[in-house]
Design a protein around this motif. Structure first.
Motif, PDB file in Angstrom:
ATOM      1  N   ARG A 144      19.617  51.584  63.807  1.00 48.19           N
ATOM      2  CA  ARG A 144      19.539  53.012  64.138  1.00 48.19           C
ATOM      3  C   ARG A 144      18.883  53.233  65.504  1.00 48.19           C
ATOM      4  NH1 ARG A 144      16.363  54.671  60.332  1.00 48.19           N
ATOM      5  NH2 ARG A 144      14.610  54.703  61.753  1.00 48.19           N
TER       6      ARG A 144
ATOM      7  N   VAL B  50      23.540  59.274  63.045  1.00 45.43           N
ATOM      8  CA  VAL B  50      24.032  59.091  61.668  1.00 45.43           C
ATOM      9  C   VAL B  50      25.558  59.162  61.645  1.00 45.43           C
ATOM     10  CG1 VAL B  50      24.113  60.161  59.379  1.00 45.43           C
ATOM     11  CG2 VAL B  50      21.920  59.917  60.568  1.00 45.43           C
ATOM     12  N   ASP B  51      26.118  60.129  62.348  1.00 38.04           N
ATOM     13  CA  ASP B  51      27.580  60.271  62.396  1.00 38.04           C
ATOM     14  C   ASP B  51      28.234  59.034  62.995  1.00 38.04           C
ATOM     15  OD1 ASP B  51      27.627  62.707  61.293  1.00 38.04           O
ATOM     16  OD2 ASP B  51      27.943  63.830  63.156  1.00 38.04           O
TER      17      ASP B  51
ATOM     18  N   LEU C 104      27.058  55.987  63.172  1.00 37.21           N
ATOM     19  CA  LEU C 104      26.942  54.834  62.269  1.00 37.21           C
ATOM     20  C   LEU C 104      27.942  54.942  61.126  1.00 37.21           C
ATOM     21  CD1 LEU C 104      23.071  54.412  62.243  1.00 37.21           C
ATOM     22  CD2 LEU C 104      24.752  52.722  62.981  1.00 37.21           C
ATOM     23  N   ARG C 105      28.142  56.150  60.651  1.00 40.79           N
ATOM     24  CA  ARG C 105      29.115  56.346  59.571  1.00 40.79           C
ATOM     25  C   ARG C 105      30.517  55.988  60.085  1.00 40.79           C
ATOM     26  NH1 ARG C 105      28.143  61.883  58.091  1.00 40.79           N
ATOM     27  NH2 ARG C 105      26.177  61.209  57.220  1.00 40.79           N
TER      28      ARG C 105
ATOM     29  N   ALA D 271      26.578  52.692  58.176  1.00 40.20           N
ATOM     30  CA  ALA D 271      25.547  53.610  57.674  1.00 40.20           C
ATOM     31  C   ALA D 271      24.570  52.896  56.741  1.00 40.20           C
ATOM     32  CB  ALA D 271      26.205  54.796  56.972  1.00 40.20           C
ATOM     33  N   ASP D 272      25.092  51.960  55.959  1.00 39.36           N
ATOM     34  CA  ASP D 272      24.225  51.268  54.993  1.00 39.36           C
ATOM     35  C   ASP D 272      23.241  50.314  55.660  1.00 39.36           C
ATOM     36  OD1 ASP D 272      25.632  52.557  53.094  1.00 39.36           O
ATOM     37  OD2 ASP D 272      26.857  50.816  52.496  1.00 39.36           O
TER      38      ASP D 272
ATOM     39  N   GLU E 262      21.569  50.860  58.578  1.00 36.60           N
ATOM     40  CA  GLU E 262      20.860  51.486  59.703  1.00 36.60           C
ATOM     41  C   GLU E 262      19.430  50.990  59.871  1.00 36.60           C
ATOM     42  OE1 GLU E 262      20.138  55.653  59.588  1.00 36.60           O
ATOM     43  OE2 GLU E 262      19.985  55.737  57.420  1.00 36.60           O
TER      44      GLU E 262
END
Ligand SMILES: Nc1ncnc2c1ncn2[C@@H]1O[C@H](COP(=O)(O)OP(=O)(O)OP(=O)(O)O)[C@@H](O)[C@H]1O
Ligand SMILES: [Mg+2]
Length: 248
Positions: free
Chosen positions: A102, A128-129, A131-132, A137-138, A140
């Motif tokens: 992150r 966040v967006d 990474l998604r 996302a999992d 981060e």
């Protein structure tokens, strides 16, 4: 270096670029214009000047001559504005540095932070967006040293997305990446292309180029060809420009 030749409708516009290292002419008289919404493969044998081109665009080497424009701005102004994202061949990130996925992606926002220099809600949401979008996302909170090679490339892409970069430069991003990761990275690159990014990717994997790229630049210290992928990969063309057929 002036930018009089740079046109805003080109993601990248390189004119008469020459790069020398002492007596070595790494690049001579290079002209390249990359349209928006295109993936361009940069193909050439070892020592043909691919990394030198990226380094010149990134201001890491000083050209002997030439002009480089990015969306009509000087490359320096474009880099300062966060328009350019660059994945070096020898990754310059220290992967042992204790920093999370992150946090790396947040570095893409640094140029946009307000006067406090602290990430705001909008910056955290952008991270966040991003990474998604790249499917991380999992992970981060994961330290970057604990990622696979393919995951690291996706961290780079997430950072480019968070940064809202519009010119992506990738120097051999698929070296050491398995086919499944490569396919997901290519799918993402195509999404970014379709959203209006210009993308330049060096690669030695000729077999993968038709799936990857809309057009090809063949480089041997000069631009020998720039045009449609099928024409570039025609064996007669490869033989003519490189003297070989199977690999570059
Ligand atoms: N820092 C440097 N100092 C001196 N010569 C250099 C330097 N970097 C590159 N060169 C030379 O410039 C030429 C172009 O190198 P460059 O790294 O741009 O090629 P490349 O196409 O990226 O090759 P590869 O496929 O091996 O990555 C080569 O002859 C190389 O030896
Ligand atoms: Mg190189």
């Amino acid at each position: 270096m002036t930018t009089g030749a740079a046109r805003a409708d080109f993601a990248l516009s390189v004119r008469d670029l020459s790069v020398r290292y002492g007596p070595v002419h790494a690049l001579a008289d290079v002209d390249i214009e990359l349209g928006v919404g295109r993936v361009t493969a940069l193909i050439g044998m070892n020592g043909s000047g691919k990394s030198s081109l990226f380094n010149a665009i990134m201001g890491r080497v000083r050209p002997a001559s030439g002009e480089i424009g990015v969306f009509g701005q000087s490359s320096l102004a474009a880099r300062r504005a966060g328009l350019v994202a660059y994945l070096p061949q020898q990754e310059s990130i220290d992967w042992d540095f204790p920093i999370s996925v992150r946090q790396v992606v947040m570095t893409g926002r640094f140029g946009m932070l307000g006067p406090t220099r602290r990430p705001r809600a909008i910056d955290r949401e952008a991270v966040v967006d991003a990474l998604r979008r790249v499917g991380l996302a999992d992970l981060e909170e994961r330290q970057i040293g604990e990622l696979s090679g393919g995951q690291r490339k996706r961290v780079f892409l997430a950072r480019s997305i968070a940064q809202q970069a519009r010119l992506l430069l990738l120097d051999e991003p698929f070296a050491g990446v398995d086919k499944a990761s490569e396919a997901s990275i290519i799918a993402l690159l195509h999404e970014l292309r379709d959203s209006g990014c210009g993308i330049l990717i060096s690669t030695h994997d000729l077999a993968g180029v038709p799936e990857l790229a809309d057009e090809v630049v063949l480089l041997r210290n000069r631009v020998l060809f720039h045009g449609p992928t099928a024409e570039a990969l025609d064996p007669a063309m490869l033989t003519r420009v490189f003297g070989l057929e199977a690999s570059a």
